[in-house]
Motif scaffolding. Structure first.
Motif, short mmCIF file in Angstrom:
data_model
loop_
_atom_site.label_atom_id
_atom_site.label_comp_id
_atom_site.label_asym_id
_atom_site.label_seq_id
_atom_site.Cartn_x
_atom_site.Cartn_y
_atom_site.Cartn_z
N ASN A 73 -15.50 -13.61 -41.58
CA ASN A 73 -16.37 -14.37 -40.67
C ASN A 73 -15.67 -15.60 -40.12
O ASN A 73 -16.01 -16.10 -39.04
N ALA A 74 -14.69 -16.10 -40.87
CA ALA A 74 -13.90 -17.25 -40.42
C ALA A 74 -12.71 -16.82 -39.57
O ALA A 74 -11.90 -17.67 -39.16
N GLY A 75 -12.59 -15.52 -39.32
CA GLY A 75 -11.50 -15.03 -38.48
C GLY A 75 -10.19 -14.85 -39.20
O GLY A 75 -9.13 -14.80 -38.56
N ILE A 76 -10.23 -14.75 -40.52
CA ILE A 76 -9.02 -14.61 -41.33
C ILE A 76 -8.85 -13.16 -41.75
O ILE A 76 -9.78 -12.54 -42.26
N ARG A 77 -7.66 -12.61 -41.56
CA ARG A 77 -7.37 -11.23 -41.98
C ARG A 77 -7.47 -11.09 -43.49
O ARG A 77 -6.95 -11.92 -44.24
N VAL A 78 -8.09 -10.00 -43.91
CA VAL A 78 -8.13 -9.65 -45.33
C VAL A 78 -7.37 -8.33 -45.50
O VAL A 78 -7.67 -7.34 -44.81
N LEU A 79 -6.40 -8.32 -46.39
CA LEU A 79 -5.59 -7.13 -46.64
C LEU A 79 -5.90 -6.55 -48.02
O LEU A 79 -6.00 -7.29 -49.00
N GLY A 109 -6.29 -4.52 -43.06
CA GLY A 109 -4.96 -3.94 -43.25
C GLY A 109 -4.63 -3.88 -44.72
O GLY A 109 -5.52 -3.99 -45.57
N PHE A 110 -3.33 -3.76 -45.03
CA PHE A 110 -2.93 -3.53 -46.41
C PHE A 110 -1.58 -4.18 -46.72
O PHE A 110 -0.69 -4.24 -45.87
N ASP A 137 -8.16 1.36 -37.85
CA ASP A 137 -7.62 1.06 -36.52
C ASP A 137 -7.02 -0.34 -36.51
O ASP A 137 -7.59 -1.29 -37.06
N ALA A 138 -5.88 -0.46 -35.84
CA ALA A 138 -5.20 -1.75 -35.70
C ALA A 138 -4.91 -2.41 -37.05
O ALA A 138 -4.93 -3.63 -37.18
N ALA A 139 -4.63 -1.59 -38.05
CA ALA A 139 -4.34 -2.13 -39.39
C ALA A 139 -3.10 -3.00 -39.36
O ALA A 139 -2.09 -2.66 -38.73
N HIS A 140 -3.18 -4.13 -40.06
CA HIS A 140 -2.01 -4.99 -40.24
C HIS A 140 -1.34 -4.56 -41.55
O HIS A 140 -1.93 -4.68 -42.62
N ILE A 141 -0.11 -4.06 -41.45
CA ILE A 141 0.58 -3.50 -42.61
C ILE A 141 1.72 -4.41 -43.02
O ILE A 141 2.59 -4.75 -42.22
N LEU A 156 8.48 0.30 -39.39
CA LEU A 156 7.30 0.97 -39.93
C LEU A 156 6.08 0.08 -40.03
O LEU A 156 4.95 0.57 -39.99
N ALA A 157 6.29 -1.22 -40.18
CA ALA A 157 5.17 -2.11 -40.52
C ALA A 157 5.17 -3.35 -39.63
O ALA A 157 6.11 -3.59 -38.86
N ASP A 158 4.11 -4.13 -39.74
CA ASP A 158 4.02 -5.37 -39.00
C ASP A 158 4.89 -6.46 -39.62
O ASP A 158 5.48 -7.27 -38.92
N GLN A 159 4.93 -6.48 -40.96
CA GLN A 159 5.72 -7.49 -41.66
C GLN A 159 6.34 -6.90 -42.92
O GLN A 159 5.80 -5.96 -43.51
N LEU A 160 7.47 -7.49 -43.32
CA LEU A 160 8.14 -7.13 -44.56
C LEU A 160 8.25 -8.37 -45.44
O LEU A 160 8.59 -9.46 -44.96
#
Length: 249
Positions: A73-79, A109-110, A137-141, A156-160
Motif C-alpha cells: 500500500n506504501a508502494g514498496i515492492r515485496v519479494l 517478485g522473488f 506478471d512483471a515479476a521483479h526477479i 535472466l533477471a532484473d538484479q543479481l
C-alpha cells in the motif's frame, strides 16, 4: 581497496537511484519495530523480502499478510523468498512455493536465495525464471548468488546479488570486470558486521563497484550461528539518510 580495471558506464537519470534492499527481517511478531519502520515516508527502499518460514509456509500467516499489505500500500515492492539450494531444490517444490507467495501475499517478485553461479546452472535457472514470470506478471526477479556469477546470469533477471558476506571480506573485495558493461541498477550488495565508523566507506565501495541496491548492517552472523539480516542495523537512521542524500567523500 576495491577497484575496477575499466571505467564504469555512466548511470542515466532514468536508472534506479541508490536504495535499500531488505534481505528479510524476522517474523513481524518478533520484529514489529523493524517492519513498521519500513513504511516511514522518504525511506529509499527498492524492495523487501518476505520469508515466512523458509518460504511461504504451509498456510497464510495473518501477521505477514498485514506486513506485506502495508508495504504494498506504501508502494514498496515485496519479494517472496525462494531457496534454490544451489540448484538442488526440486523444480516443482520451488514453483509451488512461488504460487503460494503470489496467491497468499500478492508478492511483486522473488529473491532466489543460494542461486547457482556457474555456467552449468544457467539452463535450470533460466527455466525457473521464465516460469516465475508466467506466474507473476512483471515479476521483479533477484538472483541471490552472493558472489560474482557467470556473466550469462545477468540476462535472466532484473538484479543479481554479487556480494553477500562480512565487512572483513567486502572492504578488500574486487568487482568482476564484466559488470562495468551493465548499469548499477542490475546489482545488489549485502554486507554484515560493518562498524558504524566504516558505514560511509562501505557505501562508497558499493558505489565504486556499481551496486545500486545495498543492505549494510552492524549485526554479524556469529560464525554462521545467527542470521545477520533479521534485525534492523543499529545505525538505521544514518544508513537510510546517507543513501537518500548521497554519500559524501
Amino acid at each position: 581497496m576495491p577497484y575496477l580495471t575499466r571505467s564504469r558506464r555512466r548511470t542515466s537519470d532514468t536508472e534506479l537511484r541508490p536504495g535499500v534492499g531488505v534481505p528479510g527481517y524476522a517474523h513481524p511478531l518478533l520484529a514489529p519495530i523493524e517492519w513498521g519502520e519500513l513504511t516511514r515516508p522518504g525511506t529509499p527502499l527498492h524492495w523487501v523480502v518476505l520469508n515466512v518460514a523458509d518460504g511461504p509456509g504451509t498456510r497464510p500467516d495473518p501477521h505477514c499478510l498485514e506486513a506485506a499489505g502495508r508495504l504494498r500500500n506504501a508502494g514498496i515492492r515485496v519479494l517472496g523468498h525462494l531457496d534454490t539450494r544451489y540448484g538442488t531444490r526440486n523444480f516443482g517444490e520451488l514453483i509451488s512455493d512461488a504460487h503460494r507467495f503470489v496467491d497468499w501475499y500478492q508478492v511483486d517478485g522473488f529473491l532466489l536465495e543460494r542461486c547457482p553461479a556457474d555456467h552449468a546452472g544457467l539452463p535450470e535457472v533460466r527455466r525457473t525464471v521464465a516460469t516465475l514470470r508466467v506466474i507473476r506478471d512483471a515479476a521483479h526477479i533477484v538472483l541471490g548468488h552472493g558472489i560474482h556469477p557467470h556473466p550469462g546470469y545477468v540476462e535472466l533477471a532484473d538484479q543479481l546479488v554479487t556480494f553477500s558476506g562480512p565487512w572483513s571480506d567486502y572492504r578488500w573485495s574486487q568487482v568482476a570486470e564484466w559488470t562495468v558493461d551493465h548499469a548499477p541498477e542490475r546489482f545488489c550488495h549485502f554486507v554484515h558486521g560493518v562498524p558504524r565508523p566504516h558505514l560511509a566507506e562501505a557505501l562508497r565501495i558499493a558505489r565504486w563497484q556499481g551496486a545500486a541496491t545495498v543492505w549494510i548492517t552492524d549485526h554479524t552472523d556469529r560464525g554462521g550461528s545467527t542470521d545477520p539480516w533479521e534485525a534492523m542495523p543499529g545505525y538505521w537512521d544514518e544508513f537510510v539518510s546517507r543513501i537518500g542524500t548521497g554519500v559524501s567523500e
